[in-house]
Design an enzyme around this catalytic site. Structure first.
Site, short mmCIF file in Angstrom:
data_model
loop_
_atom_site.label_atom_id
_atom_site.label_comp_id
_atom_site.label_asym_id
_atom_site.label_seq_id
_atom_site.Cartn_x
_atom_site.Cartn_y
_atom_site.Cartn_z
N GLN A 255 0.82 -1.20 0.00
CA GLN A 255 0.00 0.00 0.00
C GLN A 255 0.86 1.26 0.00
OE1 GLN A 255 -3.50 0.04 -0.40
NE2 GLN A 255 -2.70 -1.95 -1.00
N HIS A 258 1.84 2.87 -3.33
CA HIS A 258 0.86 3.56 -4.17
C HIS A 258 1.23 5.02 -4.37
CE1 HIS A 258 -2.41 1.02 -5.45
NE2 HIS A 258 -2.47 0.44 -4.28
N GLU A 322 -9.53 1.68 4.77
CA GLU A 322 -9.94 1.19 3.46
C GLU A 322 -9.76 -0.33 3.40
OE1 GLU A 322 -8.69 1.84 -1.24
OE2 GLU A 322 -7.27 2.32 0.35
N HIS A 323 -8.57 -0.78 3.77
CA HIS A 323 -8.27 -2.22 3.84
C HIS A 323 -7.90 -2.57 5.27
CE1 HIS A 323 -6.88 -0.88 -0.25
NE2 HIS A 323 -7.66 -1.87 -0.62
N ASP A 356 -7.15 -6.61 -4.50
CA ASP A 356 -6.82 -5.58 -5.49
C ASP A 356 -6.96 -6.09 -6.92
OD1 ASP A 356 -6.35 -3.37 -3.98
OD2 ASP A 356 -4.17 -3.47 -4.05
N HIS A 415 -54.10 17.35 -1.24
CA HIS A 415 -53.72 15.95 -1.09
C HIS A 415 -54.92 15.11 -0.64
CE1 HIS A 415 -49.62 17.41 -1.34
NE2 HIS A 415 -49.13 16.17 -1.22
#
Length: 425
Positions: A255, A258, A322-323, A356, A415
């Site tokens: 990670q 990235h 996220e993970h 992934d 209504h």
């Protein structure tokens, strides 16, 4: 890297902060980009390609010839790998299709929902420091399964003005309608506003850096929906004495590579595993081609020693990663306690890279703490649900008095009359 041994809860809020640019700086850049794209269309895109990616792109749309040539530019082994990943992603996402179910809420009153695909979707595929062709699979496959009529793809070109052939191959494989050479916030602006070449879309998908994320937030001002706030990547690992330090280090670095704004968190309840994982990172990072990015990411990352797995899960829920990797011997014991996470990986052999690429789950996930209130991309992300109802004469007779009383109590007599006039018939 920042090492914290048994930090008190009073500093947890500091430890869960993500690295970020100043909001004022981001907003100013995004507004300028959107204004320029709205004013000058394709010309602005071409100029931004030159400015941000040092790419000359006289034609921003990828030609049919370029797409067809892509298959000849990648190996047969990679093609087979992409196809296997495609099969698994299709299996997982196709299983999410729901059947319409009609419900009789009152005798003579039938209600139900039906799915309709979002007709025009835009998918953003990062391609700057790494050409993420896997993101094409993760977004185009559920869009295709949902029945989206137009699937527009934007991705940044290289310095030659070309798109990575694996991205083009995956796009062709998964039914992408049109592909354009543009990245960053300008790509988001183009899909939100439309240009002479790039169609405007109804919803934009895809991960990206903080500029892409800020562009997606700003795009909503133009009536365009987005999948989620998906910014720089992140992972949190919880490891006990049965974890494998080499595996943990590899997952953290996967990670960190990235980008410099990615963040990794390592939490262990065992000091030996804690120390050996740090040693493994220092050893493995030297072998990585992208080690400079990983090293920058590690400066913003935390290595935390805690007293129990329960405490680590509590910290993780606050961070909302996220993970999330549970490198635990008895991970089943703790899964029910996980409240906030994009995607969870269980045991020593469930590497985050599997999600992934090829296990079948989607890798487009909420970041920056948004796993507290967002899900990752799924088939549902590409459809909208329309409710239907049918009232027979008997149904209106059964429900009419209730509607009249409620409408009158709210002072909405038109209504009420819409019911009364029918009942009097």
């Amino acid at each position: 890297m920042k090492i914290n041994k048994y930090p008190g809860r009073d500093i947890w809020t500091e430890l869960i902060k993500r690295p970020e640019l100043k909001r004022e700086e981001l907003t100013s850049v995004i507004v300028d980009i959107f204004n320029e794209v709205e004013k000058n269309g394709d010309k602005a895109i071409i100029e931004f390609n030159k400015k941000f990616d040092d790419a000359d792109t006289e034609n921003i749309q990828v030609s049919e010839k370029e797409v067809n040539q892509a298959a000849n530019l990648i190996s047969e082994e990679l093609k087979k790998a992409i196809q296997e990943a495609q099969e698994n992603i299709i299996k997982f996402h196709a299983s999410q299709k729901a059947e319409d179910k009609k419900i009789e809420t009152t005798s003579g009153v039938i209600c139900w929902r039906e799915n309709r695909a979002i007709e025009k979707v835009g998918i953003y595929v990062p391609g700057g420091t790494a050409p993420l062709f896997s993101t094409v699979l993760m977004l185009a496959i559920p869009a295709q399964l949902a029945g989206c009529k137009e699937i527009i793809l934007c991705t940044p070109p290289d310095k030659k003005g070309e798109i990575n052939p694996a991205i083009l191959y995956a796009a062709q494989l998964c039914g992408v309608t049109k592909i354009f050479k543009t990245g960053g916030a300008q790509a988001i602006a183009a899909m939100a506003l439309g240009t002479e070449s790039i169609p405007n879309v109804y919803k934009i998908f895809g991960p990206g850096n903080q500029f892409v994320m800020a562009g997606k937030e700003y795009a909503q001002r133009y009536g365009v929906a987005v999948d989620m706030p998906a910014g720089p990547s992140e992972v949190l690992i919880i490891a006990d004495e049965q974890a494998v330090p080499a595996f943990c280090a590899a997952d953290l670095l996967s990670q960190a590579e990235h980008g410099s704004d990615s963040q990794v968190i390592f939490i262990s309840t065992d000091e030996r595993i804690f120390t050996e994982t740090i040693e493994e990172i220092e050893k493995q990072i030297k072998e990585l081609p992208r080690n400079e990015l990983a090293e920058e990411s590690l400066k913003n990352s935390h290595f935390i020693l805690l007293g129990s797995v329960e405490e680590a899960v509590e910290f993780s829920n606050l961070y909302a990663p996220e993970h999330l990797i549970l490198a635990l011997g008895d991970f089943e014991k703790y899964t029910s306690g996980i409240q906030n996470a994009g995607s969870v990986f269980l045991g020593n052999y469930s590497c985050e890279s599997a999600g992934d690429y090829a296990s079948g789950t989607n890798h487009t996930l909420p970041t920056n703490g948004f796993a507290k209130n967002y899900s990752g991309v799924s088939l549902d992300s590409f459809v909208k649900k329309i409710t239907f109802q049918h009232l027979s004469e008997t149904g209106l007779q059964n429900l009419g008095k209730t509607i009249e009383l409620m409408a009158e109590a709210e002072g909405l007599f038109a209504h009420k009359n819409a019911v009364t006039i029918r009942l009097n018939q």
